[in-house]
Enzyme design. Structure first.
Site, PDB file in Angstrom:
ATOM      1  N   ASP A 202     -29.662  43.719  12.764  1.00 45.01           N
ATOM      2  CA  ASP A 202     -28.944  42.761  12.906  1.00 45.01           C
ATOM      3  C   ASP A 202     -27.841  42.648  12.130  1.00 45.01           C
ATOM      4  OD1 ASP A 202     -29.869  43.747  15.445  1.00 45.01           O
ATOM      5  OD2 ASP A 202     -28.997  43.586  16.592  1.00 45.01           O
TER       6      ASP A 202
ATOM      7  N   CYS B 240     -37.155  40.718  15.047  1.00 39.10           N
ATOM      8  CA  CYS B 240     -35.609  40.936  15.167  1.00 39.10           C
ATOM      9  C   CYS B 240     -35.345  42.176  16.628  1.00 39.10           C
ATOM     10  CB  CYS B 240     -35.405  41.330  13.961  1.00 39.10           C
ATOM     11  SG  CYS B 240     -35.009  40.176  12.967  1.00 39.10           S
ATOM     12  N   ASP B 241     -34.038  41.767  16.878  1.00 41.26           N
ATOM     13  CA  ASP B 241     -33.309  41.872  18.157  1.00 41.26           C
ATOM     14  C   ASP B 241     -33.922  43.182  19.183  1.00 41.26           C
ATOM     15  OD1 ASP B 241     -32.228  40.183  17.242  1.00 41.26           O
ATOM     16  OD2 ASP B 241     -30.053  40.753  17.642  1.00 41.26           O
ATOM     17  N   LYS B 242     -34.019  44.771  18.293  1.00 42.52           N
ATOM     18  CA  LYS B 242     -34.036  45.753  19.164  1.00 42.52           C
ATOM     19  C   LYS B 242     -35.426  46.090  19.152  1.00 42.52           C
ATOM     20  CE  LYS B 242     -30.004  45.780  19.497  1.00 42.52           C
ATOM     21  NZ  LYS B 242     -29.847  44.800  18.615  1.00 42.52           N
TER      22      LYS B 242
ATOM     23  N   CYS C  59     -33.435  34.790  13.672  1.00 48.04           N
ATOM     24  CA  CYS C  59     -32.303  33.959  14.118  1.00 48.04           C
ATOM     25  C   CYS C  59     -32.581  33.203  14.554  1.00 48.04           C
ATOM     26  CB  CYS C  59     -31.317  35.103  14.270  1.00 48.04           C
ATOM     27  SG  CYS C  59     -30.600  36.398  12.826  1.00 48.04           S
TER      28      CYS C  59
ATOM     29  N   GLU D 131     -22.250  45.806  16.837  1.00 53.28           N
ATOM     30  CA  GLU D 131     -22.794  44.008  17.201  1.00 53.28           C
ATOM     31  C   GLU D 131     -20.891  43.405  16.815  1.00 53.28           C
ATOM     32  OE1 GLU D 131     -26.697  42.660  18.676  1.00 53.28           O
ATOM     33  OE2 GLU D 131     -25.300  41.966  16.832  1.00 53.28           O
TER      34      GLU D 131
ATOM     35  N   SER E 231     -23.174  39.544  18.818  1.00 55.05           N
ATOM     36  CA  SER E 231     -24.432  38.865  19.023  1.00 55.05           C
ATOM     37  C   SER E 231     -24.799  37.992  19.556  1.00 55.05           C
ATOM     38  CB  SER E 231     -24.087  38.722  16.958  1.00 55.05           C
ATOM     39  OG  SER E 231     -25.597  37.818  16.978  1.00 55.05           O
TER      40      SER E 231
END
Length: 557
Positions: free
Chosen positions: A80, A121-123, A193, A443, A469
């Site tokens: 992202d 990471c995010d997804k 992050c 985002e 985000s």
């Protein structure tokens, strides 16, 4: 144990399959054991998932030591942060579905008896969870871990500071050399992050909901303890296979309520709403967007974490880990103690006795919360009949009414911010960025960070059918539903219209007469699709509303 892998590996008629497997080193003895798939989201394009290839070796060792046979396979990941503010960012939410689909396909095809998913990471985190819930074979999720904070001018900094520095630089408040210095310092090594952004929010959710073993996820990615955690996951999955502990036994409504409470208490990302709705649908558990309001309102905000707080995700580990948040939820009666976890223990048994670091200030005591209610608020009204989401962590105001500044793309909105044409009191509206309209529901961290960096964070609001985000802070409303591309009211907003946002009343309204709104919507015409072929067009055709989790399969509950 009844092993579904025997369908592939056992019997005379399976000799061809065994021959293939022996070609890559598996023995007859290996193939008689439970076959555990290691779903790895390693990728060499970003720091978040960078060390997962090493951890897969540790997981495999743990599986072998516990009596199983590991088989590793890979799936995709998209950053992202790296794609933020570009057309590439539209692929991020789409990747959640691809990750879930690909893990499901490999596991169904090879009939694994269990799965350990390595995520970061995010997804990758919700994608793996969605796949496990579809398959409903024993499964464990291990988060690769947060990045450590960088140091610049004697202070800890994270990637959020770099995004906001871009806006400060455009406003002449930060020199080019200072911007470069922050860029060079913010990310000192591998890891996701470093605040309570989406990755660490989802990591918290996985441990609280019971799909990740206790004390594993909060260890930073570069910490040597992560190797032991990965090996331990091999033991946990084999125990789950032997005891037949399945994801749908774990992800019940009680467990989801616990997870929502953890998002509220930790000041987590608004993406937690989107992903938990999606996970609930895969689990067959009734859940709607209003449930987040009810649970967040009764749960105090306890974690003093970035983006609005003082501390980073690495500080959670130093304080005693995610388990401290779980213990607070138990102590306050904000969690169901009888929810099951992947170890076979209940939530209460896992988290009632937790060792936290003496004197830590990262996670507040119950009697001294940052706020008496959690960080997520669901808004509804004439602008968002199906709902919208705002993160109130760190906000000093609860309402705003002002003129709409309307943009049909994120890029045009950011250009207006950086050219300093957005003024105090404005409400920036970004539409056609929803799940279908984007497609992919980008985002808006580039825009929101520019607003904060320009010094407008205390006077400008933003409203979008896109999303944010976890690093976003400020008076920012996302997930507006219905989205503009399906004719939601946000499509009817015109430049200069008054918009009212009232957090305490949980309202978001377009302040025009109802008949005028209906007249505008009747005259509205759907824009031409941005993609007419390939995965993006397929996604835009299949995806549902953000208020239902933006899923591509509308499972009946």
């Amino acid at each position: 144990m009844e092993l579904q892998s025997y369908t592939i590996t056992q019997g005379k008629e399976r000799a061809p399959a065994r021959s293939y497997l022996k070609a890559i080193g598996f023995t007859d003895e290996d193939l008689k054991k439970p076959i555990i798939g290691i779903a790895n989201t390693w990728i060499g394009t970003m720091p978040g998932n960078y060390n997962l290839r090493e951890f897969a070796v540790d997981v495999a060792r743990g599986i072998r030591e516990a009596g199983g046979t590991p088989m590793e396979f890979n799936t995709i990941a998209i950053s992202d942060g790296i794609t933020m503010g570009t057309e590439g960012m539209k692929t991020s939410l789409v990747s959640r579905e691809v990750i879930a689909d690909s893990i499901e396909l490999v596991a169904r095809g090879h009939m694994f008896d269990g799965i350990v998913a390595l995520v970061a990471c995010d997804k990758t985190i919700p994608g793996a969870a969605m796949a496990l819930l579809r398959l409903n074979v024993p499964g464990v999720i291990l988060y690769g871990g947060t990045i450590l904070p960088g140091r610049y001018k004697g202070k800890d900094i994270v990637i959020q500071d770099v995004f906001e520095a871009v806006g400060a630089n455009a406003a002449g408040k930060l020199s080019d050399d200072e911007l470069l210095g922050m860029e060079n310092a913010a990310c000192p090594g591998p890891g996701a992050c470093g605040g309570q952004y989406t990755a660490n929010t989802m990591s918290t959710i996985m441990e609280i909901i019971g799909l990740s073993p206790r004390d594993m996820n909060s260890i930073p990615q570069v910490d040597s303890r992560k190797h032991d955690a990965a090996r331990h996951c091999g033991e946990v999955i084999m125990n789950a296979v032997r005891k037949n502990i399945r994801p749908r036994d774990i992800v019940t409504r009680k467990a989801i309520d616990n997870a929502i409470a953890s998002v509220a208490a930790s000041g987590g990302s608004t993406n937690g709403v989107l992903h938990l709705l999606a996970m609930a649908r895969e689990a067959g558990v009734p859940l709607n967007i209003d449930d987040f309001q009810d649970l967040s309102q009764r749960t105090p905000l306890l974690a003093d974490l970035k983006p609005a707080g003082r501390y980073t995700a690495a500080d959670v580990d130093k304080a005693g880990g995610i388990a401290v948040i779980a213990k607070r939820l138990l102590e306050g009666g904000y969690a169901h103690s009888d929810a099951m976890t992947v170890t076979g223990k209940t939530f209460g048994d896992e988290f009632r006795e937790v060792k936290e670091t003496a004197g830590q200030e990262v996670i507040r005591k119950l009697e001294n919360p940052i706020k008496k209610s959690g960080g997520i608020v669901i808004l509804k009204g004439s602008l968002a009949p199906e709902g919208a989401v705002i993160k109130v962590t760190g906000l000093n105001r609860t309402s705003q009414t002002g003129p709409a500044r309307v943009f049909d793309t994120e890029e045009s909105a950011k250009a207006a911010v950086l050219s300093r044409t957005i003024k105090p009191g404005d409400i920036v509206v970004i539409r056609y960025e929803g799940p279908r309209g984007g497609p992919g529901m980008r985002e808006m961290l580039g825009v929101t960070s520019a607003i904060v960096g320009e010094g407008l964070g205390d006077s400008v609001a933003l409203v979008t059918d896109g999303r944010f985000s976890g690093a976003t802070r400020g008076f920012m409303v996302g997930h507006v539903a219905p989205e503009a591309s399906v004719g939601g009211p946000i499509a009817a907003v015109r430049e200069g219209d008054q918009i009212s946002i009232d957090v305490e009343r949980r309202l978001i309204s377009l302040d025009i007469p109802a008949e005028e709104l209906q007249s505008r919507l009747a005259a509205w015409q759907r824009p031409a699709p941005k993609y007419t072929a390939g995965v993006m067009a397929k996604y835009a055709t299949l995806v549902g509303s953000a208020s239902d989790g933006a899923v591509t399969s509308q499972q009946a509950i």
